[in-house]
Design a protein around this motif. Structure first.
Motif, PDB file in Angstrom:
ATOM      1  N   GLN A  24       0.853  -1.186   0.000  1.00  0.00           N
ATOM      2  CA  GLN A  24       0.000   0.000   0.000  1.00  0.00           C
ATOM      3  C   GLN A  24       0.893   1.241   0.000  1.00  0.00           C
ATOM      4  OE1 GLN A  24      -0.452  -1.997   3.097  1.00  0.00           O
ATOM      5  NE2 GLN A  24      -1.591  -3.496   1.878  1.00  0.00           N
ATOM      6  N   PRO A  25       0.427   2.326  -0.587  1.00  0.00           N
ATOM      7  CA  PRO A  25       1.211   3.567  -0.525  1.00  0.00           C
ATOM      8  C   PRO A  25       1.431   4.003   0.919  1.00  0.00           C
ATOM      9  CG  PRO A  25      -0.560   3.747  -2.137  1.00  0.00           C
ATOM     10  CD  PRO A  25      -0.813   2.485  -1.361  1.00  0.00           C
ATOM     11  N   ILE A  26       2.597   4.551   1.199  1.00  0.00           N
ATOM     12  CA  ILE A  26       2.913   5.052   2.535  1.00  0.00           C
ATOM     13  C   ILE A  26       3.371   6.496   2.433  1.00  0.00           C
ATOM     14  CG2 ILE A  26       3.522   2.780   3.467  1.00  0.00           C
ATOM     15  CD1 ILE A  26       6.467   3.542   3.120  1.00  0.00           C
ATOM     16  N   ALA A  27       3.192   7.217   3.521  1.00  0.00           N
ATOM     17  CA  ALA A  27       3.647   8.604   3.597  1.00  0.00           C
ATOM     18  C   ALA A  27       5.034   8.629   4.233  1.00  0.00           C
ATOM     19  CB  ALA A  27       2.673   9.436   4.412  1.00  0.00           C
ATOM     20  N   PHE A  28       5.925   9.428   3.695  1.00  0.00           N
ATOM     21  CA  PHE A  28       7.291   9.495   4.214  1.00  0.00           C
ATOM     22  C   PHE A  28       7.944  10.798   3.777  1.00  0.00           C
ATOM     23  CE2 PHE A  28       7.523   7.662   0.015  1.00  0.00           C
ATOM     24  CZ  PHE A  28       8.578   8.347  -0.571  1.00  0.00           C
ATOM     25  N   ASP A  29       9.045  11.127   4.439  1.00  0.00           N
ATOM     26  CA  ASP A  29       9.939  12.200   4.013  1.00  0.00           C
ATOM     27  C   ASP A  29      11.313  11.593   3.757  1.00  0.00           C
ATOM     28  OD1 ASP A  29       8.447  14.894   4.558  1.00  0.00           O
ATOM     29  OD2 ASP A  29       8.090  13.695   6.354  1.00  0.00           O
ATOM     30  N   PRO A  30      12.089  12.146   2.851  1.00  0.00           N
ATOM     31  CA  PRO A  30      13.484  11.707   2.756  1.00  0.00           C
ATOM     32  C   PRO A  30      14.164  11.839   4.114  1.00  0.00           C
ATOM     33  CG  PRO A  30      12.917  13.094   0.888  1.00  0.00           C
ATOM     34  CD  PRO A  30      11.755  13.165   1.838  1.00  0.00           C
ATOM     35  N   PHE A  31      14.976  10.856   4.450  1.00  0.00           N
ATOM     36  CA  PHE A  31      15.615  10.812   5.762  1.00  0.00           C
ATOM     37  C   PHE A  31      16.410  12.078   6.043  1.00  0.00           C
ATOM     38  CE2 PHE A  31      19.182   9.666   8.554  1.00  0.00           C
ATOM     39  CZ  PHE A  31      18.505   9.096   9.617  1.00  0.00           C
ATOM     40  N   ALA A  32      17.047  12.640   5.019  1.00  0.00           N
ATOM     41  CA  ALA A  32      17.857  13.844   5.217  1.00  0.00           C
ATOM     42  C   ALA A  32      17.019  15.044   5.618  1.00  0.00           C
ATOM     43  CB  ALA A  32      18.641  14.160   3.937  1.00  0.00           C
ATOM     44  N   GLN A  33      15.708  15.012   5.317  1.00  0.00           N
ATOM     45  CA  GLN A  33      14.839  16.149   5.632  1.00  0.00           C
ATOM     46  C   GLN A  33      14.131  15.967   6.972  1.00  0.00           C
ATOM     47  OE1 GLN A  33      12.212  16.921   2.332  1.00  0.00           O
ATOM     48  NE2 GLN A  33      13.859  16.844   0.825  1.00  0.00           N
ATOM     49  N   VAL A  34      13.528  14.817   7.188  1.00  0.00           N
ATOM     50  CA  VAL A  34      12.866  14.514   8.460  1.00  0.00           C
ATOM     51  C   VAL A  34      13.233  13.072   8.831  1.00  0.00           C
ATOM     52  CG1 VAL A  34      10.703  14.457   9.763  1.00  0.00           C
ATOM     53  CG2 VAL A  34      10.950  16.035   7.823  1.00  0.00           C
ATOM     54  N   PRO A  35      14.283  12.882   9.634  1.00  0.00           N
ATOM     55  CA  PRO A  35      14.727  11.516   9.932  1.00  0.00           C
ATOM     56  C   PRO A  35      13.638  10.632  10.528  1.00  0.00           C
ATOM     57  CG  PRO A  35      16.367  13.127  10.648  1.00  0.00           C
ATOM     58  CD  PRO A  35      15.153  13.898  10.240  1.00  0.00           C
ATOM     59  N   GLN A  36      12.776  11.198  11.347  1.00  0.00           N
ATOM     60  CA  GLN A  36      11.787  10.372  12.048  1.00  0.00           C
ATOM     61  C   GLN A  36      10.762   9.762  11.100  1.00  0.00           C
ATOM     62  OE1 GLN A  36      12.694  13.431  12.804  1.00  0.00           O
ATOM     63  NE2 GLN A  36      13.409  13.500  14.920  1.00  0.00           N
ATOM     64  N   THR A  37      10.463  10.415   9.978  1.00  0.00           N
ATOM     65  CA  THR A  37       9.513   9.848   9.027  1.00  0.00           C
ATOM     66  C   THR A  37      10.215   9.304   7.784  1.00  0.00           C
ATOM     67  OG1 THR A  37       9.150  12.078   8.130  1.00  0.00           O
ATOM     68  CG2 THR A  37       7.581  11.259   9.778  1.00  0.00           C
TER      69      THR A  37
END
Length: 631
Positions: A396-409
């Motif tokens: 399923q699609p997941i929401a995320f940020d690149p680690f370099a921008q927001v490590p927690q997501t």
């Protein structure tokens, strides 16, 4: 009533201590570089040891110590019996100490290569890394590996502690040589601050106090630097993100969404979005056990109530509407593999990112990284402690940020579906946008209508068993019997798959996984066409058979275990394959030098070692008829 001076002074001390900043750091490096000894020295020099601890340390030093009559400070940290017996660190040990200026939590991580995963665990929660190097040994492979992992995990402050400087005569030349070597290979790691310190953890040189033996060193001591290095988290400056941990519904009049804010801040009235669905609403209130807040920021655990009734559940991410995370079912990531069983592309795993867990698989290993040269090497699998750049796909699609921008997501762990063990840790680099540009074409003719025309229910009969077990024989008989009654079928086996669709695949474990993945996807298309599909493959691994099952809807997958003992299958040996495998002419042959994992809950279990194939085929047809698959 006036407070006594002593009590007032103590109260002032507690207030001051409570408001000190906290630094989380780890010690890492190769085996015997002195990591545990350094932490023990820090505890000793900052006077955080009680008399009974010192007495115990003295006794333990005589029993387990490695420094003669001196106190062996490593024993303060190496608490496991195996650690003391071997003189090594195995698990991550956390210790707390404080000075007048700052509080510290330090993670002592293992130096052995086999425990690199434990080192990565310690690094994941740290702001700074103290990388120790034995002045006699210089830069070693583990020094490089740990430095690379530290950089991957986003640690931007590094101390190179050149330890045991006393054993090289406090040599300035040796110290500078090691620093040059380290800076040469770490120049592209992106560290914001770097300090090299010559020290002797055993004797305390340049740990808390400047050493008279290194007049040539003009920098701060280790503790001075740890007290002053600025490592304030910039999480508040990042966009608002809160993974939903729990939907709080104590009664009909209250519905809140509980979680810990991992970045940014939020106020009542702010517009927030549910990342996956894109729905927006306003924050009505920020609820805590101590009352409602006017504002909440990164690190705070809160419950948010919203103005509108929005569909939100555990695993969703609430985000700033004007700065939303990416949403995709494919992304590229750096992956640290942490298990003895190697990573295979195509094999289904679980990944946990934030509070959400989804099924996923690695679709491609783009390359792995050589920790000695940091070259990019071609790879078909990742072994224990290897680091690779991979593409992943989620169900399923997941929401995320690149680690370099927001490590927690942007960080995730990989979980083995069978054992539930954590087998990898990853950092998302970017989403593969093509994943969100592919949509199902709306079709007028459905699977149900195709099956209805054929007066049958579509299904996969997945035959599995050893080579020579009789899978193909029984499957062929079943197809003949179904065809004779007018049913629409298709057979997938090695002959029509290995010579076409999968002719590019060999018989390594990785190729076998990919072979079954392609077969499962093809079988799914035939099921969508309304057919009864028969697949006859050894398919030795439970994980791949489970992947095939999960591609189908309920009732569309029937696992048929053709259970024939190895000795009987080997006696049959219709193609002479067992004989060749025993002679070493065929590698990775199932049952000989490659494992077969028998099904644990097959719908149909056939005793094929002692029953006739015709009888077994009739049993399968009867099973299908009794359950309405044949109309």
């Amino acid at each position: 009533m006036t407070m006594p001076a002593e009590a007032e002074a103590f109260a002032d001390y507690l207030v001051a201590h409570e408001h000190k900043s906290l630094l989380r750091f780890l010690t890492c490096g190769s085996v015997d570089d002195g990591k545990s000894t350094l932490i023990g020295r820090l505890l000793y020099d900052t006077k955080l040891l009680f008399e009974d601890q010192l007495a115990t340390l003295s006794n333990d030093s005589r029993k387990h110590g490695t420094v003669g009559d001196d106190l062996d400070f490593a024993l303060l940290v190496d608490g496991l019996a195996a650690e003391r017996e071997q003189g090594i660190t195995i698990d991550v040990a956390y210790r707390f100490f404080a000075t007048d200026k700052r509080k510290f939590i330090v993670a002592d991580t293992p130096g052995h290569e086999q425990y690199t995963r434990n080192m990565a665990t310690g690094a994941s929660n740290s702001d700074l890394a103290v990388i120790l190097v034995d002045a006699r040994q210089g830069i070693l492979t583990q020094t490089r590996r740990h430095s690379f992992i530290v950089s991957l995990l986003g640690i931007r402050h590094v101390v190179l502690a050149v330890n045991k400087i006393d054993l090289v005569g406090y040599s300035q030349e040796r110290f500078e040589e090691i620093v040059r070597d380290y800076q040469a290979f770490a120049k592209d790691f992106g560290f914001e601050s770097f300090l090299a310190v010559p020290l002797s953890a055993r004797y305390g040189d340049n740990v808390l106090e400047p050493s008279p033996h290194t007049p040539w060193y003009g920098g701060p001591t280790l503790v001075e630097y740890l007290e002053s290095v600025p490592v304030e988290d910039d999480a508040l400056a990042r966009p608002f993100r809160m993974p939903v941990q729990w939907v709080n519904r104590p009664n009909l009049d209250f519905r809140g969404f509980a979680g810990t804010i991992v970045s940014g801040s939020v106020r009542p009235g702010d517009i927030v979005a549910v990342a996956n669905s894109g729905r927006t609403t306003r924050v009505k209130a920020i609820v805590t056990k101590d009352g409602n807040l006017r504002e909440a920021g990164a690190g705070e655990a809160v419950t948010l109530t919203l103005e509108d009734e929005v569909d939100i559940s555990r695993g969703d991410i609430l985000a700033a509407a004007e700065a939303r995370p990416e949403v995709s079912d494919q992304f590229a990531a750096h992956l640290i593999w942490m298990h003895d069983d190697h990573l295979l592309p195509g094999r289904p795993y679980l990944i946990k990112i934030g509070t959400r867990t989804v099924s996923a698989s690695v679709t491609e290993i783009k390359h792995k990284v050589d920790v000695n040269s940091f070259q990019k090497l071609a790879a078909k699998q990742l072994e224990l402690n290897e680091v690779g750049v991979v593409n992943l796909a989620t169900q399923q699609p997941i929401a995320f940020d690149p680690f370099a921008q927001v490590p927690q997501t942007g960080a995730f762990i990989v979980i083995d579906r069978m054992s539930n063990l954590t087998v990898g840790a990853g950092m998302i680099d970017f989403g593969l946008r093509r994943a969100t540009n592919v949509h199902w074409q709306a079709l007028e003719v459905s699977k149900a209508s195709r099956a209805a025309m054929k007066f049958q229910k579509p299904v996969i009969l997945w035959f599995t068993g050893l080579s020579g077990s009789g899978k193909s024989t029984v499957a062929n008989l079943v197809e003949k019997k179904l065809n004779a009654t007018g049913k629409h079928t298709y057979m997938l086996d090695g002959d029509n798959v290995r010579h076409g669709l999968n002719k590019d695949l060999g018989f390594t474990e990785a190729d076998r996984v990919e072979n079954i993945r392609r077969v499962a996807e093809t079988a799914k298309l035939f099921v969508d066409a309304g057919l009864i599909v028969l697949t006859s493959f050894i398919s030795p691994f439970r994980a791949e058979r489970r992947l095939a099952r999960e591609l189908m809807e309920d009732g569309e997958f029937i696992e048929v275990f053709v259970d024939t003992p190895l000795e009987i299958a080997e006696q049959r040996d219709p193609k002479g394959l067992y004989k060749r495998a025993r002679a070493g002419q065929i590698k990775n042959f199932t049952g000989i030098d490659s494992p077969y994992e028998p099904p644990e809950h097959a719908e149909i279990h056939l005793d094929a070692g002692h029953r006739a194939a015709e009888e077994l085929a009739d049993e399968i047809v009867g099973y299908l008829s009794a359950r309405g698959y044949l109309g």
